[in-house]
Write a protein that holds these residues in place. Structure first.
Motif, PDB file in Angstrom:
ATOM      1  N   THR A   6       0.786  12.135  -0.593  1.00 56.97           N
ATOM      2  CA  THR A   6       0.875  11.019   0.326  1.00 56.97           C
ATOM      3  C   THR A   6       0.249   9.776  -0.292  1.00 56.97           C
ATOM      4  O   THR A   6      -0.402   9.858  -1.339  1.00 56.97           O
ATOM      5  CB  THR A   6       0.197  11.363   1.668  1.00 56.97           C
ATOM      6  OG1 THR A   6       0.426  10.309   2.575  1.00 56.97           O
ATOM      7  CG2 THR A   6      -1.294  11.563   1.498  1.00 56.97           C
ATOM      8  N   ASP A   7       0.463   8.636   0.298  1.00 51.50           N
ATOM      9  CA  ASP A   7      -0.097   7.373  -0.160  1.00 51.50           C
ATOM     10  C   ASP A   7      -0.491   6.557   1.051  1.00 51.50           C
ATOM     11  O   ASP A   7       0.170   6.629   2.078  1.00 51.50           O
ATOM     12  CB  ASP A   7       0.961   6.567  -0.927  1.00 51.50           C
ATOM     13  CG  ASP A   7       0.922   6.839  -2.415  1.00 51.50           C
ATOM     14  OD1 ASP A   7      -0.171   6.730  -2.987  1.00 51.50           O
ATOM     15  OD2 ASP A   7       1.974   7.164  -2.980  1.00 51.50           O
ATOM     16  N   ALA A   8      -1.532   5.771   0.915  1.00 52.42           N
ATOM     17  CA  ALA A   8      -1.935   4.929   2.047  1.00 52.42           C
ATOM     18  C   ALA A   8      -1.397   3.515   1.923  1.00 52.42           C
ATOM     19  O   ALA A   8      -1.532   2.719   2.831  1.00 52.42           O
ATOM     20  CB  ALA A   8      -3.452   4.903   2.167  1.00 52.42           C
ATOM     21  N   THR A   9      -0.801   3.187   0.772  1.00 56.91           N
ATOM     22  CA  THR A   9      -0.186   1.862   0.620  1.00 56.91           C
ATOM     23  C   THR A   9       1.179   2.030  -0.038  1.00 56.91           C
ATOM     24  O   THR A   9       1.383   2.968  -0.806  1.00 56.91           O
ATOM     25  CB  THR A   9      -1.019   0.936  -0.301  1.00 56.91           C
ATOM     26  OG1 THR A   9      -1.510   1.720  -1.370  1.00 56.91           O
ATOM     27  CG2 THR A   9      -2.148   0.287   0.441  1.00 56.91           C
ATOM     28  N   ASP A  10       2.075   1.102   0.233  1.00 57.98           N
ATOM     29  CA  ASP A  10       3.407   1.118  -0.389  1.00 57.98           C
ATOM     30  C   ASP A  10       4.131   2.437  -0.213  1.00 57.98           C
ATOM     31  O   ASP A  10       4.884   2.863  -1.085  1.00 57.98           O
ATOM     32  CB  ASP A  10       3.300   0.845  -1.906  1.00 57.98           C
ATOM     33  CG  ASP A  10       3.048  -0.606  -2.194  1.00 57.98           C
ATOM     34  OD1 ASP A  10       3.435  -1.429  -1.356  1.00 57.98           O
ATOM     35  OD2 ASP A  10       2.471  -0.909  -3.248  1.00 57.98           O
ATOM     36  N   THR A  25      -3.917   7.600   9.005  1.00 58.45           N
ATOM     37  CA  THR A  25      -4.334   7.417   7.610  1.00 58.45           C
ATOM     38  C   THR A  25      -5.763   7.905   7.412  1.00 58.45           C
ATOM     39  O   THR A  25      -6.085   8.521   6.405  1.00 58.45           O
ATOM     40  CB  THR A  25      -4.241   5.935   7.212  1.00 58.45           C
ATOM     41  OG1 THR A  25      -2.971   5.443   7.610  1.00 58.45           O
ATOM     42  CG2 THR A  25      -4.395   5.756   5.728  1.00 58.45           C
ATOM     43  N   THR A  62      -6.934  10.751   4.779  1.00 58.99           N
ATOM     44  CA  THR A  62      -7.839  10.429   3.676  1.00 58.99           C
ATOM     45  C   THR A  62      -9.255  10.921   3.966  1.00 58.99           C
ATOM     46  O   THR A  62     -10.223  10.423   3.392  1.00 58.99           O
ATOM     47  CB  THR A  62      -7.876   8.909   3.406  1.00 58.99           C
ATOM     48  OG1 THR A  62      -8.132   8.230   4.644  1.00 58.99           O
ATOM     49  CG2 THR A  62      -6.568   8.395   2.853  1.00 58.99           C
TER      50      THR A  62
END
Lengths: 426, 337
Positions: free
Chosen positions: A250-254, A398, A402
């Motif tokens: 997963t990613d928290a940006t883009d 998020t 995280t």
């Protein structure tokens, strides 16, 4: 002198801040339709479709409007989907720079209508053959007994998978969350690739898991906030477990771009996505052979399968100087011919029943796949606050992914924020 | 050459002294004060447009912001008129409710804590790096002007361009930084996806953007320190560190106190770096006061104008308090500012 520098610097800093807040679009310039019948002037349309694939088709279709009404100039503006809601609100509130027509996501429509930004369309040229629209697509366009938008496309989500990677790993398409975990583990073992890309920066991607556990954000019938009940906690635990166990990255940006890149380059085997991403996915090197892309219903949670029903509407800005031309434009962009065109070229799902009968549409594999998914998709409550529900959720979502908060605390804060927003709800 | 430079700086230093003496002397000013309006009417006329413009672009928003922070205004209840729809204002005066809510709520103090940490970290690192580079570039080294130009570059690039480039560098899977680390056999770092790394990342970018200004300002300061002082100290047997501590630092004080104050104010309100890099995320991990205030009035729905203005006024109060204390400290040290 030093003081001079400081003052100049302060003013400059303020200037930057102000510039950051201001909107920089020029309003559509005058014209106005003549009562004699022929339309003229400029119609500015803010489109939010995916840049690089969908936008080209929509731009061309929009400009073709001139063929029907030679005196109307269509100004096509692509506004990134993520910015459009705020940009429109800034422009609408200040009364300058707003487009005449906006492609409004389904959840934004009741919010915009409630704020007085949209023109009611009942009895105008925009609403032609109203009975032809799919019921669930039209649901989000109504507010307080009036119609404020016309459905343009409808969608839902499915699981996109890379058939080649699945073959290399010797696995089948996962039907449940447990399947998903074992399939991902197998893919990791055999090919070293990650199974699923899970978007961590957009709560819309969480809905399938929430519905899958039998949860929902709110229940509008009983005026109850339901996001923080047991199902909500369970759903949050499910997504966290997918990431913690390595089944998903997963990613928290883009998130959207990273997801598309990873999937198109064959770095992940699966992603959850909707019809809007199909054209862009085909552009990836893994999918030069279109047959390599598989699409299946989202994996079921403990309570069954559930994907959100989404889509986009076309709405007319109440302050448009060119209302009649705007109505005609909306009518044109949601007409059977245009919908058949976008279905054919982009595999987007039409909102008109009649279009599904067209041979091109009926034979389109993606549309025939997504249609039953949309029919079964979970509708959200179309209350003005629907568009406000994601902001608190995405922050907590998020945070959970995280490791900044626990699933329980995350949904609890979300629920508290909803109760603050929805006065008098339980 | 060297002689010429030093004689110039001596003259400059002397001139500085004279200027100070004059501004401290009170006799002259008093004498003129009497009929200043009559003699200096043109000065007033010159200043008037500026005062007017500042009143319009700063005064009005400020007063309106303070007023909104005392009400419960949001996107739904403010007055607006769109085409045929006219919606009258229905917000009400609520006194200091917003302030008590902000200060007693857990969000403001948490965000304030990180904002202070961010400011202190950025300013101290930027200052140390800027001073180091300035001292380095003040020496006679080969290619000095090339280094100077290169080091100013980050300042010349528009802020949002730098920040977006950094965002690409930080990308977890496709970013250059992680590719370099992978070459060294180090696991990918989740730069913007982990709360702690995200904090480190935003500070690094702000330092990168801020160093050129510090460097240039301090370099200017260094060049105004007369060379004779160093020569004399050397004759007395002072080592390099002692010369730095007893000549360079005091000599730089007037410059460094100004740039520090400016830097603190800028960093405290450094909107673009955080907004464009992380949008305050992941979660709220890198949200500073200004980005949070922006979020209230532009990103949530309905937009909470009242709370946003409240935060804005609190930021203003904090910065004014800081500037006042700072000024007092400087004055105690004999600086006029």
């Amino acid at each position: 002198m030093r003081r001079g520098i400081a003052a100049t610097a302060l003013v400059a800093a303020l200037g930057v801040t102000l510039a950051a807040c201001g909107s920089d679009d020029k309003g559509s310039s005058g014209g106005g339709s003549k009562s004699s019948g022929e339309l003229s002037g400029t119609v500015t349309w803010w489109d939010t479709s995916t840049v690089g694939s969908e936008d080209k088709v929509f731009k061309k279709l929009a400009e073709d409007f001139t063929k029907k009404h030679p005196k109307v100039k269509v100004e096509y503006v692509n506004v990134p989907f993520g910015d459009a809601q705020n940009k429109f609100k800034n422009a609408a509130q200040s009364g300058s720079g707003a487009p005449d027509v906006i492609r409004s996501e389904v959840a934004w429509t009741p919010d915009f209508a409630n704020l007085g930004y949209l023109a009611p369309l009942d009895g105008t040229a925009a609403l032609k053959d109203e009975g032809d629209f799919l019921k669930q697509a039209a649901a989000s366009t109504k507010y307080n007994g009036k119609t404020y938008a016309v459905p343009q496309v409808i969608d839902s989500m499915g699981i996109f998978y890379n058939k080649k990677i699945f073959k290399d790993a010797g696995v089948e398409v996962p039907k449940t969350i447990d399947d998903l975990k074992s399939v991902s583990a197998q893919i990791k073992k055999k090919t070293g690739k990650t199974g699923l890309y899970l978007r961590g920066d957009d709560a819309y991607w969480f809905l399938s898991f929430l519905y899958g556990e039998g949860g929902d954000l709110v229940n509008a019938d009983t005026k109850t906030v339901t996001v923080d009940n047991a199902a909500g906690v369970k759903a949050m635990k499910v997504v966290k477990d997918l990431v913690d166990s390595g089944a998903a990255k997963t990613d928290a940006t883009d998130g959207f771009n990273n997801m598309q890149t990873a999937f198109k380059d064959g770095k992940v085997a699966m992603m959850i996505n909707g019809p809007w991403a199909v054209a862009d996915t085909y552009a990836g090197k893994e999918f030069t052979d279109k047959a390599n892309l598989g699409i299946a219903p989202v994996p079921a949670g403990s309570a069954g399968q559930g994907a959100p029903q989404g889509g986009h509407n076309l709405a007319v800005y109440a302050g448009s100087k060119n209302l009649d031309a705007s109505y005609a434009f909306v009518e044109y962009m949601s007409s059977p011919e245009v919908q058949a065109q976008t279905a054919k070229e982009l595999s987007l799902l039409p909102t008109r029943t009649s279009v599904y009968g067209e041979p091109d549409v009926a034979s389109n594999e993606l549309i025939t796949f997504f249609k039953p998914v949309v029919d079964k998709a979970v509708e959200r409550p179309w209350i003005p606050e629907t568009g406000s529900l994601f902001a608190p959720l995405v922050t907590e979502y998020t945070k959970v992914l995280t490791n900044q908060t626990s699933p329980e605390a995350g949904v609890k804060s979300t629920g508290d924020a909803y109760r603050k927003l929805l006065k008098g709800w339980k | 050459m060297a002689v010429e430079t030093s004689s110039q700086s001596v003259a400059k230093a002397a001139g500085d002294d004279v200027a100070r003496g004059r501004s401290r002397g009170t006799g002259k000013r008093r004498g003129k004060g009497k009929c200043s309006l009559a003699t200096h009417w043109y000065a007033g006329a010159m200043v008037a447009p500026v005062v007017l413009v500042i009143g319009v672009i700063i005064g009005y928003p400020l007063v309106r912001g303070i007023w909104l922070s005392l009400t419960d205004a949001n996107e739904r209840n403010v007055e607006r008129s769109i085409g045929v729809n006219h919606i009258p204002a229905t917000y009400e005066f609520v006194g200091l409710d917003n302030y008590t809510a902000a200060i007693t709520g857990d969000q403001f103090l948490g965000t304030l804590g990180w904002t202070l940490l961010w400011t202190v970290a950025c300013v101290s690192v930027t200052f140390s790096l800027g001073l180091g580079l300035a001292v380095l570039l003040n020496r006679r080294i080969a290619g000095r002007s090339v280094y100077r130009t290169l080091l100013i570059l980050p300042w010349a690039v528009p802020g949002f361009v730098s920040v977006f480039s950094w965002r690409f560098l930080y990308n977890k899977d496709n970013g250059l930084l992680n590719k370099i680390l992978a070459g060294g056999g180090i696991d990918a770092i989740p730069w913007l996806n982990d709360p702690t790394w995200a904090k480190v990342s935003v500070i690094a970018v702000n330092v990168w953007i801020g160093v050129p200004f510090m460097m240039v300002a301090l370099l200017g300061g260094l060049q105004s320190i007369p060379g004779e002082l160093y020569e004399a100290a050397e004759m007395d047997g002072a080592n390099a560190f002692q010369r730095f501590r007893h000549i360079t630092l005091p000599g730089l004080r007037s410059v460094s106190s100004t740039v520090t104050l400016l830097s603190v104010i800028w960093t405290f309100n450094q909107f673009p770096v955080i907004f464009l890099l992380t949008r305050g995320g992941p979660g709220e991990a890198t949200q500073i006061l200004v980005t949070q205030a922006f979020k209230f009035s532009f990103e949530i729905s309905p937009r909470d104008f009242a709370q946003s203005s409240t935060w804005g006024v609190l930021i203003l109060i904090l910065l004014m308090a800081f500037a006042a204390v700072y000024r007092r400290v400087l004055r105690k040290q004999g600086e006029v500012w």
